[in-house]
Design an enzyme around this catalytic site. Structure first.
Site, mmCIF file in Angstrom:
data_model
loop_
_atom_site.group_PDB
_atom_site.id
_atom_site.type_symbol
_atom_site.label_atom_id
_atom_site.label_comp_id
_atom_site.label_asym_id
_atom_site.label_seq_id
_atom_site.Cartn_x
_atom_site.Cartn_y
_atom_site.Cartn_z
ATOM 1 C CD GLN A 1 6.306 -11.621 -8.291
ATOM 2 O OE1 GLN A 1 5.583 -11.684 -7.319
ATOM 3 N NE2 GLN A 1 6.901 -10.486 -8.625
ATOM 4 N NE ARG B 1 1.221 -2.391 -9.987
ATOM 5 C CZ ARG B 1 0.201 -2.609 -10.785
ATOM 6 N NH1 ARG B 1 -0.877 -3.180 -10.338
ATOM 7 N NH2 ARG B 1 0.252 -2.247 -12.043
ATOM 8 C CB CYS B 2 6.987 -1.462 -3.958
ATOM 9 S SG CYS B 2 8.189 -0.781 -2.854
ATOM 10 C CD GLU C 1 7.331 -2.348 -9.029
ATOM 11 O OE1 GLU C 1 8.350 -1.643 -9.029
ATOM 12 O OE2 GLU C 1 7.325 -3.546 -8.766
#
Lengths: 180, 792
Positions: free
Chosen positions: B221, B368-369, B738
């Site tokens: 990523q 996801r944060c 998120e």
């Protein structure tokens, strides 16, 4: 690999047997000489280089490797390639014609039924198998039919909408239930 | 005439995604799809034990298998100073174990062979002689006096404490508690979870001796961070390293860190001078790569009888596993956990955190944060509900009393962040109206008479998304800005590249929409590329909802630079001075003479064919964007549930989501992000967690044990929106990817706890598995989800 040349290991282990497998892959008859332990997913991906069939979990859970086996959705990561001998296999690459997408493919795009795209081929093939048998499914029937395919991105709501969109289109086109 | 922005796929268009054209045809290009000539295959042998000394490794049988090219061990790595590597949190992590294994699944050896089947055969033929040591999976036990030392490799490490950290005003908070009418207390555990993208991690390293160039295809990523890390760890020159992140099959934070498998494949390729492919299997991914959460809270709220929160105290313990490998900004040991209570008007707060080592896999990634905000908001909203219950106050009213008011912005949060915009009460009211709050409370009472347990749970929160600014946010010292580069070709078509990396968010679609908005070039005329460090400008990648707030802002800024140059060209073409030029979408015209104009496409052609004197030709530029602040989206999630008292199973009746993420670039994609996030929230509340038995065996090491929701279980979601533009973002957008994962879990848990409130149970730790809910109903006691303490 061509018939002109194929490199072979220098220290061949004579005990490794190979076997011939012949199948109809996306409508075309294909054959290969393989080790019996080769998995169907790897025959498709690595052998025939159709990389739209993904392997996610290796344990028949995630469904990313779903292909149609004589029209039925199966998880190709836990089938031996030799089991496909004499059978018909359809992968995502066999869904569209050169000029036209399958309604399920159109539906996934139109209803935003995918994000990272990794589960999408398996998901679409499960959906196609459902619609081939049941041209007018309820939302629950769609959810049940897709319950062997995991998606981590979408939350499924748009996938369900995509399948219902495709069902509607197929009914309008009169292509519902047609097994091409 | 000005263009119709929606028709050209600009801001606000629910444009269908460009990337879908390849994905729906099975033509995506994921790492495992890449085949290089002469490529070999690598498989990793992992430790079956959670804590053991390695006495010997015998690789001779593996080498005897035809097709095995090389077997790599810690000893080989150590000879090249690569047995250990730095983590993103200034700790070290073993690449291949040399002395001990410290968690089940740790990398012990690697086999490189002609095909992946032979590589697996090779791993099975390796004989490792282990001397078992006591494993610790419970953080409380990890800091007990007699606990075995996990990190005996580190000088001056005499216990299993990673760090102690604090933030806030201790004395002020003590005073607030002394003045409180009521103190509400609750203990919670946010369990360890795994982001679990369907695609596991993998890499193909390709070192070319003749050019000294190392190319690595990698599930990353953040490819630019990897390039920097490889340059520093492997001591290779940075310009000779090319990291390519092709299509990613999901990331969710799991694909931010640098994993041992990448490093081993790189060294293997250097040694063998052949491309080496490593594709991790699912078990390897679940038991060894970046987990999320695993934080314990001892929380207290100081309350006034009228419902006003006077102070917050949070004592927390975080379990980092065997190596402190959290991916997070360097100034904050436990991420942005102190963003808790940002949406509430609270005078004072104090938070402590102790990080501990255990015999578990490392990670602590932002699943996801935005760096531990998921734990922050879950703790916050569970504490808020417990406090409302303690005071006997309605949970919606309690929130209304404490939410920051619209005209209070900019507003300091209790821990010192600066929030800048929002309409919190409006969002809450919209959510309450949508769910039919008062009616549901009546239904609930009616149902109770028939022995049915209904519950409603609310979660309201604002969270900090889009790090940096670079004053406060860096990773390993690298500032958290981002970038975009735009090249407009002479026919008015364009290519845009950014330092972010899409993994399902749809950058190829939405970045083009931002350019369309700024320049009036139709979105379909703009191609977007990311992920190749040789071509993309330097950026920090995609995680923590930072793409739109940072890289997306850079796309706006570079487009504006292009427009500024095009304006000069337009003035030249129209034979007037710059000041007499006006802009409307897609076109410059002469002030006072609207029909005398040139399109942006005509300016592009002139940039290559008819440039005024003194202006350099071409129409290209780049922008590096350092945001002045984080963005602060707000969300209100309300769930209604029914709990079956006979089985402990609970079903979601409805889930209403109200999200305010500022201006929405592509509403279709935004809603897709919210629904995906809500599903992960539901998963964590209901079924998804990684735990360990007392021997350190990972429970949840495959998809038969690690439960992810399918289409069948996942409830439907009802989405609503409020738009409060971000005051500092060029197009007013805030992060959104998120919010639902962060704010969602508390809505589900609060709803179940509301349903069982009459039993006196105040907490059941996530996931709220049927057996836990059933136990709570039977005993009237709270149910803990902490991992077992080992009896020695």
């Amino acid at each position: 690999m061509t018939s002109l040349f194929e490199e072979v290991p220098t220290s061949v282990d004579a005990d490794v047997p190979t076997t011939r497998v012949e199948l109809k892959l996306n409508g075309e008859t294909r054959a290969a000489q393989i080790e019996p332990r080769l998995l169907l997913a790897h025959l498709i991906r690595n052998g025939f280089q159709l990389t739209g069939t993904h392997t996610g979990c290796d344990t028949t859970n995630c469904g990313a490797c779903t292909v149609l086996f004589d029209g039925q959705p199966v998880k190709s990561c836990t089938m031996f390639a030799v089991q496909a001998n004499g059978h018909e296999v359809t992968t995502v690459e066999g869904m569209a014609t050169a000029s036209e997408l399958h309604p399920v493919q159109e539906g996934f795009k139109d209803e935003h039924g995918l994000q990272c795209g990794f589960c999408t081929p398996g998901m679409m093939l499960s959906a196609k198998a459902l619609l081939d048998e049941n041209p007018n499914p309820t939302e629950d029937e769609v959810r049940w039919a897709l319950s062997g395919n995991l998606c981590r991105c979408t939350g499924y709501q748009n996938i369900v909408k995509a399948v219902l969109w495709a069902a509607e289109k197929m009914r309008q086109d009169g292509s519902a239930g047609d097994e091409a | 005439m000005a263009l119709d922005e929606i028709k050209i796929g600009g801001l606000g268009a629910s444009r269908r995604r460009v990337e879908d054209n390849r994905f729906i045809r099975g033509k995506g290009n994921y790492v495992d799809d890449v085949v290089l000539p002469g490529m070999l295959h690598m498989e990793i042998l992992r430790s079956p034990l959670a804590h053991a000394r390695i006495k010997s490794i015998d690789t001779s049988a593996a080498y005897a298998i035809p097709g095995v090219r090389m077997v790599m061990t810690g000893e080989m790595m150590a000879a090249r100073n690569l047995a250990w590597m730095p983590t993103l949190s200034y700790d070290t992590q073993a690449v291949l174990a040399t002395d001990k294994v410290r968690f089940q699944g740790q990398e012990v050896a690697a086999v490189i062979a002609d095909d992946p089947y032979i590589a697996k055969d090779g791993c099975e033929a390796i004989i490792v002689d282990y001397e078992p040591l006591d494993p610790i999976v419970n953080p409380e036990q990890a800091v007990a006096a007699d606990a075995p030392l996990i990190r005996d490799d580190k000088v001056n490490q005499n216990d299993n404490v990673v760090f102690d950290w604090e933030v806030g005003d201790r004395e002020g908070t003590d005073r607030a508690f002394a003045e409180a009418d009521v103190v509400s207390k609750i203990k919670l555990h946010y369990p360890r979870s795994h982001p679990s993208p369907i695609e596991s991690c993998g890499s193909i390293a390709d070192f070319d001796r003749s050019t000294s160039k190392l190319t690595v295809y990698m599930t990353s990523q953040a490819p630019h961070i990897v390039r920097a890390a490889v340059a520093m760890v492997a001591e290779l020159p940075e310009h000779m390293i090319r990291i390519i992140a092709p299509d990613l099959g999901g990331g969710f934070g799991n694909k931010v860190p640098v994993y041992p498998g990448y490093v081993i494949s790189i060294l293997a390729s250097i040694l063998l001078e052949r491309p080496v492919k490593w594709i991790e299997d699912k078990t390897g991914n679940l038991i060894s790569t970046g987990f999320g959460r695993d934080v314990y809270l001892d929380g207290e709220l100081a309350l006034r009888n009228d419902g006003k929160i006077l102070g917050v105290r949070m004592n927390t313990v975080s379990d980092h596993g065997a190596f402190f490998a959290d991916a997070q900004p360097s100034k904050f040991k436990i991420g942005l956990l102190h963003s808790a209570f940002a949406c509430y008007d609270i005078p004072t707060a104090y938070l402590t955190n102790r990080g501990v080592y255990t015999n578990k896999s490392p990670g602590g990634v932002a699943y996801r944060c935005s760096f531990r905000v998921t734990e922050a908001m879950f703790f916050q909203e569970r504490m808020v509900q417990a406090a409302a219950d303690e005071l006997g106050m309605d949970q919606a009213e309690f929130r209304r009393v404490n939410l920051v008011k619209d005209d209070d912005f900019p507003k300091r949060t209790p821990f010192g962040f600066l929030t800048d915009s929002g309409q919190y009460e409006k969002c809450l009211q919209l959510g309450l109206d949508a769910i039919g709050y008062d009616d549901f409370l009546k239904q609930k009472e009616e149902a109770k008479k028939k022995g049915r347990l209904l519950g409603i749970g609310i979660s309201t929160m604002t969270e900090p998304l889009g790090a940096g600014n670079s004053r406060e946010y860096d990773i390993l010292g690298i500032k958290m800005f981002d970038s975009a580069e735009l090249r407009v070709h002479m026919t008015g078509k364009a290519i845009l590249r950014t330092g972010a990396k899409t993994q399902g968010q749809g950058h190829e679609t939405t970045w083009a929409q931002i350019v369309a908005h700024e320049l009036g070039i139709p979105a379909e005329d703009i191609v977007v590329e990311e992920g190749d460090t040789d071509t993309a400008p330097f950026g920090m990648g995609t995680y923590a909802s930072r793409s739109t707030p940072v890289a997306g802002a850079a796309v706006s800024m570079v487009s504006r630079k292009i427009r500024a140059k095009a304006r000069k060209i337009a003035a030249h073409l129209l034979e007037v001075s710059d000041e007499d030029i006006e802009w409307e979408l897609g076109r410059f015209y002469v002030r006072g003479a609207h029909d005398r104009g040139v399109t942006i496409q005509e300016c592009a052609m002139a940039a290559y064919s008819n440039v005024p004197d003194g202006l350099e030709p071409g129409l290209e530029n780049n922008a590096y964007y350092d945001p002045p602040n984080l963005t602060w989206p707000f969300a209100c999630y309300i769930a209604t549930v029914e709990v079956d008292p006979q089985t402990g199973v609970w079903d979601v009746l409805r889930l209403v989501a109200v999200d305010d993420c500022g201006v929405r670039i592509n509403p279709m994609i935004v809603e897709g992000q919210i629904m995906g996030g809500l599903t992960e929230a539901y998963a964590m509340a209901n079924m998804q967690f990684i735990t360990f038995d007392e021997d350190g065996n990972c429970v949840g090491s495959n998809y038969m044990d690690y439960l992810l929701p399918t289409a069948w279980e996942t409830p439907g979601f009802e989405l609503h929106e409020v738009v409060t533009p971000c005051p500092h973002h060029p197009i007013g957008a805030k992060g959104i990817g998120e919010c639902a994962t962060v704010g969602g879990p508390a809505a589900f848990v609060n709803a179940v706890m509301d349903a069982v409130k009459d039993t006196g149970v105040r907490n059941i730790d996530m996931p709220l598995l049927p057996d836990r809910v059933y136990e709570a109903l039977q005993t009237g006691q709270d149910v803990s989800g902490a991992p077992p303490v080992r009896n020695r």
